[in-house]
Design a protein around this motif. Structure first.
Motif, PDB file in Angstrom:
ATOM      1  N   LYS A  54      19.326  19.087 -13.501  1.00  0.00           N
ATOM      2  CA  LYS A  54      19.767  20.383 -12.970  1.00  0.00           C
ATOM      3  C   LYS A  54      18.792  21.500 -13.340  1.00  0.00           C
ATOM      4  N   ALA A  55      18.213  21.421 -14.535  1.00  0.00           N
ATOM      5  CA  ALA A  55      17.253  22.450 -14.956  1.00  0.00           C
ATOM      6  C   ALA A  55      16.007  22.428 -14.063  1.00  0.00           C
ATOM      7  N   LEU A  56      15.477  21.246 -13.793  1.00  0.00           N
ATOM      8  CA  LEU A  56      14.315  21.146 -12.909  1.00  0.00           C
ATOM      9  C   LEU A  56      14.655  21.610 -11.499  1.00  0.00           C
ATOM     10  N   GLU A  57      15.816  21.210 -11.022  1.00  0.00           N
ATOM     11  CA  GLU A  57      16.249  21.620  -9.682  1.00  0.00           C
ATOM     12  C   GLU A  57      16.379  23.141  -9.596  1.00  0.00           C
ATOM     13  N   SER A  58      16.961  23.741 -10.613  1.00  0.00           N
ATOM     14  CA  SER A  58      17.135  25.188 -10.640  1.00  0.00           C
ATOM     15  C   SER A  58      15.792  25.910 -10.599  1.00  0.00           C
ATOM     16  N   MET A  59      14.842  25.431 -11.392  1.00  0.00           N
ATOM     17  CA  MET A  59      13.525  26.072 -11.428  1.00  0.00           C
ATOM     18  C   MET A  59      12.798  25.918 -10.099  1.00  0.00           C
ATOM     19  N   GLN A  60      12.879  24.739  -9.525  1.00  0.00           N
ATOM     20  CA  GLN A  60      12.191  24.530  -8.256  1.00  0.00           C
ATOM     21  C   GLN A  60      12.787  25.402  -7.152  1.00  0.00           C
ATOM     22  N   LYS A  61      14.102  25.483  -7.115  1.00  0.00           N
ATOM     23  CA  LYS A  61      14.754  26.311  -6.096  1.00  0.00           C
ATOM     24  C   LYS A  61      14.423  27.786  -6.278  1.00  0.00           C
ATOM     25  N   GLU A  81      10.252  16.542  -6.552  1.00  0.00           N
ATOM     26  CA  GLU A  81       9.407  16.947  -5.428  1.00  0.00           C
ATOM     27  C   GLU A  81      10.170  16.692  -4.143  1.00  0.00           C
ATOM     28  N   ARG A  82      10.253  17.703  -3.275  1.00  0.00           N
ATOM     29  CA  ARG A  82      10.922  17.572  -1.976  1.00  0.00           C
ATOM     30  C   ARG A  82      12.321  16.987  -2.077  1.00  0.00           C
ATOM     31  N   GLY A  83      13.076  17.436  -3.074  1.00  0.00           N
ATOM     32  CA  GLY A  83      14.455  17.014  -3.205  1.00  0.00           C
ATOM     33  C   GLY A  83      14.657  15.642  -3.815  1.00  0.00           C
ATOM     34  N   ARG A  84      13.582  14.994  -4.258  1.00  0.00           N
ATOM     35  CA  ARG A  84      13.685  13.654  -4.839  1.00  0.00           C
ATOM     36  C   ARG A  84      13.138  13.647  -6.263  1.00  0.00           C
TER      37      ARG A  84
END
Length: 174
Positions: A54-61, A81-84
């Motif tokens: 979730k932390a990586l997803e949050s930063m990427q978003k 990368e690209r949702g994966r």
């Protein structure tokens, strides 16, 4: 850092960052980053989210980077990368000294980006280079060449962390 990142971006160069500590003003750098490779502590500290996925997803978003990743020391690396999510387990070596392993990982990752490796290949290669560096004393004692890394990747066992493997299987960012 912000100025250097802007100049690189204007020149059409990929911007990578190796970060493990929160710095004042770093929020101005992150929107300029293409490849974030952070320590395992940084994304949770930055986002307040203890789950590494979730932390990586949050930063990427939030910042729109191409790849948001974290090194996991003896457990390898995790990236989005690209949702994966991609998890690359560490290579097992006879470790002498871990000094410099993270720096070697980051240098190898930059090389992999310039060589246009896939994310999976880049993480495996970077993990192999970092592992080889750990086989000798000192920060640069075991820096190896591409062929040595490929040889290790062809023969060595991996240290797998089931939590990350399961997490990659069970999750898709979104």
């Amino acid at each position: 850092m912000e100025r250097a990142a802007r100049l690189a971006r204007q020149a059409g160069l990929p911007v990578t960052v190796d970060v493990d500590t929160i710095y004042h003003g770093f929020d101005r750098v992150l929107p300029l980053v293409d490849y974030l490779i952070a320590s395992s502590d940084f994304p949770p500290q930055w986002t307040g989210e203890s789950d590494p996925f979730k932390a990586l997803e949050s930063m990427q978003k939030e910042y729109g980077m191409r790849v948001a990743a974290m090194t996991l020391g003896a457990h390898g690396a995790l990236a989005l990368e690209r949702g994966r999510f991609t998890y690359s387990p560490a290579w097992v070596v006879d470790c002498v000294d871990t000094t410099g392993a993270g720096d070697v990982f980051h240098g190898a990752f930059c090389y992999a980006v310039l060589e246009d490796m896939s994310l999976h290949e880049a993480l495996d290669f970077s993990n192999a280079m970092a592992a080889l560096n750990c086989t000798a004393l000192g920060a640069r004692g075991g820096i190896a060449g591409v062929q040595e890394a490929r040889s290790l990747m062809a023969r060595a066992e991996r240290r797998r962390n089931r939590d990350f493997e399961t997490g990659v299987t069970d999750r898709t960012a979104g």
